[in-house]
Scaffold this motif. Sequence first.
Motif, PDB file in Angstrom:
ATOM      1  N   THR A   1     -19.883  -9.771 -39.050  1.00 31.61           N
ATOM      2  CA  THR A   1     -19.874  -9.309 -37.666  1.00 31.61           C
ATOM      3  C   THR A   1     -18.904 -10.126 -36.810  1.00 31.61           C
ATOM      4  N   ASP A   2     -18.495  -9.499 -35.727  1.00 29.03           N
ATOM      5  CA  ASP A   2     -17.622 -10.156 -34.765  1.00 29.03           C
ATOM      6  C   ASP A   2     -17.965  -9.622 -33.392  1.00 29.03           C
ATOM      7  N   TYR A   3     -17.949 -10.495 -32.387  1.00 34.66           N
ATOM      8  CA  TYR A   3     -18.327 -10.117 -31.036  1.00 34.66           C
ATOM      9  C   TYR A   3     -17.304 -10.625 -30.028  1.00 34.66           C
ATOM     10  N   VAL A   4     -17.158  -9.874 -28.946  1.00 36.05           N
ATOM     11  CA  VAL A   4     -16.397 -10.397 -27.827  1.00 36.05           C
ATOM     12  C   VAL A   4     -17.235 -11.504 -27.194  1.00 36.05           C
ATOM     13  N   ASP A   5     -16.571 -12.507 -26.643  1.00 34.51           N
ATOM     14  CA  ASP A   5     -17.294 -13.681 -26.134  1.00 34.51           C
ATOM     15  C   ASP A   5     -18.343 -13.324 -25.089  1.00 34.51           C
ATOM     16  N   SER A   6     -18.063 -12.329 -24.262  1.00 32.48           N
ATOM     17  CA  SER A   6     -18.952 -12.017 -23.147  1.00 32.48           C
ATOM     18  C   SER A   6     -20.309 -11.470 -23.578  1.00 32.48           C
ATOM     19  N   VAL A   7     -20.434 -11.021 -24.811  1.00 34.51           N
ATOM     20  CA  VAL A   7     -21.716 -10.472 -25.288  1.00 34.51           C
ATOM     21  C   VAL A   7     -22.342 -11.325 -26.374  1.00 34.51           C
ATOM     22  N   ASN A   8     -21.628 -12.329 -26.839  1.00 29.09           N
ATOM     23  CA  ASN A   8     -22.131 -13.183 -27.909  1.00 29.09           C
ATOM     24  C   ASN A   8     -23.451 -13.827 -27.493  1.00 29.09           C
ATOM     25  N   GLY A   9     -24.458 -13.682 -28.344  1.00 31.34           N
ATOM     26  CA  GLY A   9     -25.777 -14.225 -28.050  1.00 31.34           C
ATOM     27  C   GLY A   9     -26.688 -13.258 -27.326  1.00 31.34           C
ATOM     28  N   ARG A  10     -26.131 -12.172 -26.811  1.00 30.60           N
ATOM     29  CA  ARG A  10     -26.954 -11.168 -26.113  1.00 30.60           C
ATOM     30  C   ARG A  10     -27.026  -9.861 -26.884  1.00 30.60           C
ATOM     31  N   PHE A  11     -25.926  -9.501 -27.534  1.00 29.89           N
ATOM     32  CA  PHE A  11     -25.852  -8.244 -28.286  1.00 29.89           C
ATOM     33  C   PHE A  11     -25.877  -8.538 -29.781  1.00 29.89           C
ATOM     34  N   THR A  12     -26.464  -7.613 -30.532  1.00 31.07           N
ATOM     35  CA  THR A  12     -26.476  -7.720 -31.991  1.00 31.07           C
ATOM     36  C   THR A  12     -26.075  -6.387 -32.599  1.00 31.07           C
ATOM     37  N   ILE A  13     -25.049  -6.422 -33.437  1.00 36.28           N
ATOM     38  CA  ILE A  13     -24.611  -5.218 -34.143  1.00 36.28           C
ATOM     39  C   ILE A  13     -25.193  -5.240 -35.548  1.00 36.28           C
ATOM     40  N   SER A  14     -25.602  -4.076 -36.024  1.00 33.07           N
ATOM     41  CA  SER A  14     -26.122  -3.954 -37.380  1.00 33.07           C
ATOM     42  C   SER A  14     -25.752  -2.573 -37.910  1.00 33.07           C
ATOM     43  N   ARG A  15     -25.902  -2.405 -39.218  1.00 37.28           N
ATOM     44  CA  ARG A  15     -25.576  -1.096 -39.777  1.00 37.28           C
ATOM     45  C   ARG A  15     -26.485  -0.780 -40.945  1.00 37.28           C
ATOM     46  N   ASP A  16     -26.621   0.515 -41.172  1.00 37.36           N
ATOM     47  CA  ASP A  16     -27.337   1.033 -42.329  1.00 37.36           C
ATOM     48  C   ASP A  16     -26.296   1.774 -43.148  1.00 37.36           C
ATOM     49  N   THR A  17     -25.821   1.135 -44.199  1.00 40.14           N
ATOM     50  CA  THR A  17     -24.730   1.698 -44.984  1.00 40.14           C
ATOM     51  C   THR A  17     -25.120   3.019 -45.627  1.00 40.14           C
ATOM     52  N   ALA A  18     -26.347   3.117 -46.081  1.00 37.33           N
ATOM     53  CA  ALA A  18     -26.802   4.345 -46.748  1.00 37.33           C
ATOM     54  C   ALA A  18     -26.808   5.532 -45.792  1.00 37.33           C
ATOM     55  N   LYS A  19     -27.034   5.265 -44.507  1.00 36.29           N
ATOM     56  CA  LYS A  19     -27.084   6.334 -43.509  1.00 36.29           C
ATOM     57  C   LYS A  19     -25.770   6.474 -42.753  1.00 36.29           C
ATOM     58  N   ASN A  20     -24.782   5.659 -43.095  1.00 32.52           N
ATOM     59  CA  ASN A  20     -23.513   5.650 -42.348  1.00 32.52           C
ATOM     60  C   ASN A  20     -23.772   5.491 -40.853  1.00 32.52           C
ATOM     61  N   ALA A  21     -24.633   4.572 -40.533  1.00 23.23           N
ATOM     62  CA  ALA A  21     -25.038   4.375 -39.145  1.00 23.23           C
ATOM     63  C   ALA A  21     -24.769   2.941 -38.701  1.00 23.23           C
ATOM     64  N   VAL A  22     -24.550   2.800 -37.410  1.00 26.34           N
ATOM     65  CA  VAL A  22     -24.369   1.487 -36.799  1.00 26.34           C
ATOM     66  C   VAL A  22     -25.194   1.431 -35.528  1.00 26.34           C
ATOM     67  N   TYR A  23     -25.682   0.239 -35.220  1.00 31.05           N
ATOM     68  CA  TYR A  23     -26.561   0.056 -34.074  1.00 31.05           C
ATOM     69  C   TYR A  23     -26.052  -1.104 -33.228  1.00 31.05           C
ATOM     70  N   LEU A  24     -26.395  -1.053 -31.941  1.00 30.72           N
ATOM     71  CA  LEU A  24     -26.072  -2.159 -31.053  1.00 30.72           C
ATOM     72  C   LEU A  24     -27.303  -2.460 -30.212  1.00 30.72           C
ATOM     73  N   GLN A  25     -27.930  -3.573 -30.494  1.00 35.99           N
ATOM     74  CA  GLN A  25     -29.061  -4.026 -29.695  1.00 35.99           C
ATOM     75  C   GLN A  25     -28.509  -4.874 -28.562  1.00 35.99           C
ATOM     76  N   MET A  26     -28.792  -4.439 -27.342  1.00 40.39           N
ATOM     77  CA  MET A  26     -28.256  -5.121 -26.167  1.00 40.39           C
ATOM     78  C   MET A  26     -29.402  -5.712 -25.363  1.00 40.39           C
ATOM     79  N   ASN A  27     -29.432  -7.020 -25.269  1.00 44.10           N
ATOM     80  CA  ASN A  27     -30.460  -7.724 -24.517  1.00 44.10           C
ATOM     81  C   ASN A  27     -29.837  -8.456 -23.334  1.00 44.10           C
ATOM     82  N   SER A  28     -30.681  -8.846 -22.411  1.00 46.24           N
ATOM     83  CA  SER A  28     -30.225  -9.595 -21.234  1.00 46.24           C
ATOM     84  C   SER A  28     -29.028  -8.921 -20.578  1.00 46.24           C
ATOM     85  N   LEU A  29     -29.167  -7.631 -20.363  1.00 46.69           N
ATOM     86  CA  LEU A  29     -28.051  -6.852 -19.826  1.00 46.69           C
ATOM     87  C   LEU A  29     -27.699  -7.276 -18.412  1.00 46.69           C
ATOM     88  N   LYS A  30     -26.402  -7.214 -18.128  1.00 48.77           N
ATOM     89  CA  LYS A  30     -25.865  -7.580 -16.827  1.00 48.77           C
ATOM     90  C   LYS A  30     -25.155  -6.373 -16.219  1.00 48.77           C
TER      91      LYS A  30
END
Length: 121
Positions: free
Chosen positions: A57-86
Amino acid sequence: QVQLVESGGGLVQAGGSLRLSCAASGSIFTINVMGWYRQAPGKQRDLVATITSAGITDYVDSVNGRFTISRDTAKNAVYLQMNSLKSEDTAVYYCKALVRFYNSDYTYQYWGQGTQVTVSS
């Protein structure tokens, strides 16, 4: 033909959370990299986070520690969990996939239609 369909955007108060989802469909052999980008009004589209097929994974500095990217390869899906939104996270969020098809060595880029995220202060 590949379609990327995003969901999960909406309106949330500052400090809140949202989870974005993106699913790719089509005759896909593999997706090398999936990522999220965002575009605020009057600004260019910028990278938020990416994840490779190996889970790197790689993140832009402004979201590092707040956002988490993940994926489900079998489903060809990607997710973005966004916490502490500004309020500055307010933008249209786009999913991107770098796709390989069967019997091809080439990689093709596809974008989703975008989903609006609005953070109220």
